[in-house]
Motif scaffolding. Sequence first.
Motif, mmCIF file in Angstrom:
data_model
loop_
_atom_site.group_PDB
_atom_site.id
_atom_site.type_symbol
_atom_site.label_atom_id
_atom_site.label_comp_id
_atom_site.label_asym_id
_atom_site.label_seq_id
_atom_site.Cartn_x
_atom_site.Cartn_y
_atom_site.Cartn_z
ATOM 1 N N VAL A 1 1.013 -1.179 0.011
ATOM 2 C CA VAL A 1 -0.017 -0.165 -0.002
ATOM 3 C C VAL A 1 1.042 1.018 0.038
ATOM 4 O O VAL A 1 1.575 1.535 0.847
ATOM 5 C CB VAL A 1 -0.935 0.069 1.361
ATOM 6 N N ASP A 2 0.921 1.769 -1.258
ATOM 7 C CA ASP A 2 2.081 2.743 -1.377
ATOM 8 C C ASP A 2 1.693 3.746 -2.481
ATOM 9 O O ASP A 2 1.007 3.608 -3.366
ATOM 10 C CB ASP A 2 3.579 2.191 -1.441
ATOM 11 N N ASP A 3 2.294 4.983 -2.425
ATOM 12 C CA ASP A 3 2.365 5.861 -3.724
ATOM 13 C C ASP A 3 3.226 5.565 -4.892
ATOM 14 O O ASP A 3 4.118 5.291 -4.343
ATOM 15 C CB ASP A 3 2.512 7.272 -3.231
ATOM 16 N N ALA A 4 2.298 5.055 -5.755
ATOM 17 C CA ALA A 4 3.116 4.359 -6.980
ATOM 18 C C ALA A 4 4.487 5.113 -7.461
ATOM 19 O O ALA A 4 5.773 4.809 -7.745
ATOM 20 C CB ALA A 4 2.284 4.290 -8.126
ATOM 21 N N VAL A 5 4.293 6.557 -7.455
ATOM 22 C CA VAL A 5 5.310 7.448 -7.943
ATOM 23 C C VAL A 5 6.350 7.359 -6.886
ATOM 24 O O VAL A 5 7.496 7.371 -7.357
ATOM 25 C CB VAL A 5 4.713 8.964 -8.241
ATOM 26 N N LYS A 6 6.174 7.635 -5.891
ATOM 27 C CA LYS A 6 7.112 7.753 -4.578
ATOM 28 C C LYS A 6 7.990 6.117 -4.747
ATOM 29 O O LYS A 6 9.043 6.409 -4.566
ATOM 30 C CB LYS A 6 6.499 8.079 -3.457
ATOM 31 N N PHE A 7 7.099 5.444 -4.633
ATOM 32 C CA PHE A 7 7.847 3.895 -4.596
ATOM 33 C C PHE A 7 8.756 3.805 -5.705
ATOM 34 O O PHE A 7 9.779 3.204 -5.456
ATOM 35 C CB PHE A 7 6.725 2.929 -4.564
ATOM 36 N N THR A 8 8.220 4.092 -6.948
ATOM 37 C CA THR A 8 9.096 3.800 -7.973
ATOM 38 C C THR A 8 10.291 4.757 -7.929
ATOM 39 O O THR A 8 11.375 4.341 -8.304
ATOM 40 C CB THR A 8 8.384 4.248 -9.539
ATOM 41 N N ALA A 9 10.061 5.757 -7.318
ATOM 42 C CA ALA A 9 11.563 6.803 -7.211
ATOM 43 C C ALA A 9 12.444 6.221 -6.426
ATOM 44 O O ALA A 9 13.614 6.187 -6.523
ATOM 45 C CB ALA A 9 10.995 8.240 -7.011
ATOM 46 N N ARG A 10 11.957 5.602 -5.274
ATOM 47 C CA ARG A 10 12.808 4.881 -4.303
ATOM 48 C C ARG A 10 13.390 3.743 -4.922
ATOM 49 O O ARG A 10 14.632 3.226 -4.502
ATOM 50 C CB ARG A 10 11.978 4.480 -2.951
ATOM 51 N N GLU A 11 12.634 2.875 -5.694
ATOM 52 C CA GLU A 11 13.222 1.884 -6.444
ATOM 53 C C GLU A 11 14.450 2.263 -7.246
ATOM 54 O O GLU A 11 15.360 1.543 -7.342
ATOM 55 C CB GLU A 11 12.466 1.095 -7.152
ATOM 56 N N VAL A 12 14.351 3.445 -8.032
ATOM 57 C CA VAL A 12 15.663 3.860 -8.602
ATOM 58 C C VAL A 12 16.585 4.187 -7.760
ATOM 59 O O VAL A 12 17.838 3.900 -8.153
ATOM 60 C CB VAL A 12 15.123 5.169 -9.398
ATOM 61 N N ARG A 13 16.495 4.934 -6.628
ATOM 62 C CA ARG A 13 17.454 5.099 -5.844
ATOM 63 C C ARG A 13 18.014 4.058 -5.250
ATOM 64 O O ARG A 13 19.656 3.987 -4.826
ATOM 65 C CB ARG A 13 16.882 5.958 -4.603
ATOM 66 N N ARG A 14 17.579 2.856 -5.107
ATOM 67 C CA ARG A 14 17.959 1.632 -4.553
ATOM 68 C C ARG A 14 18.809 1.020 -5.492
ATOM 69 O O ARG A 14 19.353 -0.333 -5.365
ATOM 70 C CB ARG A 14 16.794 0.696 -4.124
ATOM 71 N N GLY A 15 18.611 1.297 -7.001
ATOM 72 C CA GLY A 15 19.389 0.628 -7.916
ATOM 73 C C GLY A 15 18.632 -0.569 -8.235
ATOM 74 O O GLY A 15 19.387 -1.698 -8.741
ATOM 75 N N ARG A 16 17.298 -0.831 -8.146
ATOM 76 C CA ARG A 16 16.626 -2.082 -8.616
ATOM 77 C C ARG A 16 16.497 -2.172 -10.012
ATOM 78 O O ARG A 16 16.499 -1.095 -10.754
ATOM 79 C CB ARG A 16 15.213 -2.025 -7.791
ATOM 80 N N ARG A 17 15.950 -3.276 -10.380
ATOM 81 C CA ARG A 17 15.861 -3.606 -12.150
ATOM 82 C C ARG A 17 14.723 -4.627 -11.915
ATOM 83 O O ARG A 17 14.537 -5.478 -11.060
ATOM 84 C CB ARG A 17 16.817 -3.890 -12.783
ATOM 85 N N TYR A 18 13.932 -4.574 -12.917
ATOM 86 C CA TYR A 18 12.802 -5.425 -13.410
ATOM 87 C C TYR A 18 12.876 -5.930 -14.887
ATOM 88 O O TYR A 18 13.400 -5.175 -15.624
ATOM 89 C CB TYR A 18 11.616 -4.656 -13.034
#
Length: 289
Positions: free
Chosen positions: A174-191
Amino acid sequence: MNLVQLIGEPWDEYGLVDSGGGRKLERYGDYRFIRPEPQAMWAPASEDWDAHGEFVPGSDEEGGGRWRFDKPTPEGGWPLAWDDVRFTAQTTPFRHLGFFPDMAPVWSWMREQVADLDAPSCMNLFGYTGVGTCAMAARGAEMVHVDASKKSVEAARANAALSGLEDAPVRWLVDDAVKFTAREVRRGRRYDGILLDPPKYGRGPGKEVWQLEQGLPGLIADCRKLLDQDSRFLFLTVYAVRMSALAIGELVRQAFADLGGTVEAGELGVREEARGLALPTAIFARWSR
């Protein structure tokens, strides 16, 4: 950039029975419902529509309205299935029935893109009741499901349970999609793949305001950063806005120009059973390897 159509065909438990006069008649398992459909500008095949209920729209452009029932309908919903996925259909205050049947060809397409991968990592942004998440998890994908609505995420988890996916590798957020996506970018994640179905307007769990026209370019840019040369797809759907498939297709084409692959844009639709015509429902843009 190619322009294409994705038309959902009827299946055992769903079908667009007839359409016209600004309305559509659909079957959801054993129940039939009438809903407003402005794009059905033609005449219906039949004037005799027998339905369990009809959604009567409000008078304002922003929506509203109510369901009127002419026959008994389960208040708690009833189970339906698409392929190997089970979920609950239910009349909602938002005029739909808890899932979007025109997404069926999208679910099939996403499965095809990662069919040769073991445990592909995929994300469903604005995931709603999770039928797309379950469609991928049922084929072994490791999923991240994000929606700002706690109620929607609870419904998605219930749908996963109906499909026997309680123990599937899904992160329910349960999260804001925009903020979560930005955090994933900062974490260096990939999909390996991303599905996103952003609303025209919405609010996150922290009252964050989302407006499609302003927020979409930045969100697509962040999604691009989560995909790399080995990734397989991004699929973007857009409903209920005055926007062109060409416009969102160009947005995705520019964002993914450095990755190569194929960018396509076009319309989603559903095949009518009465005459075989295609009723348009949404626009989309997609990138694939």
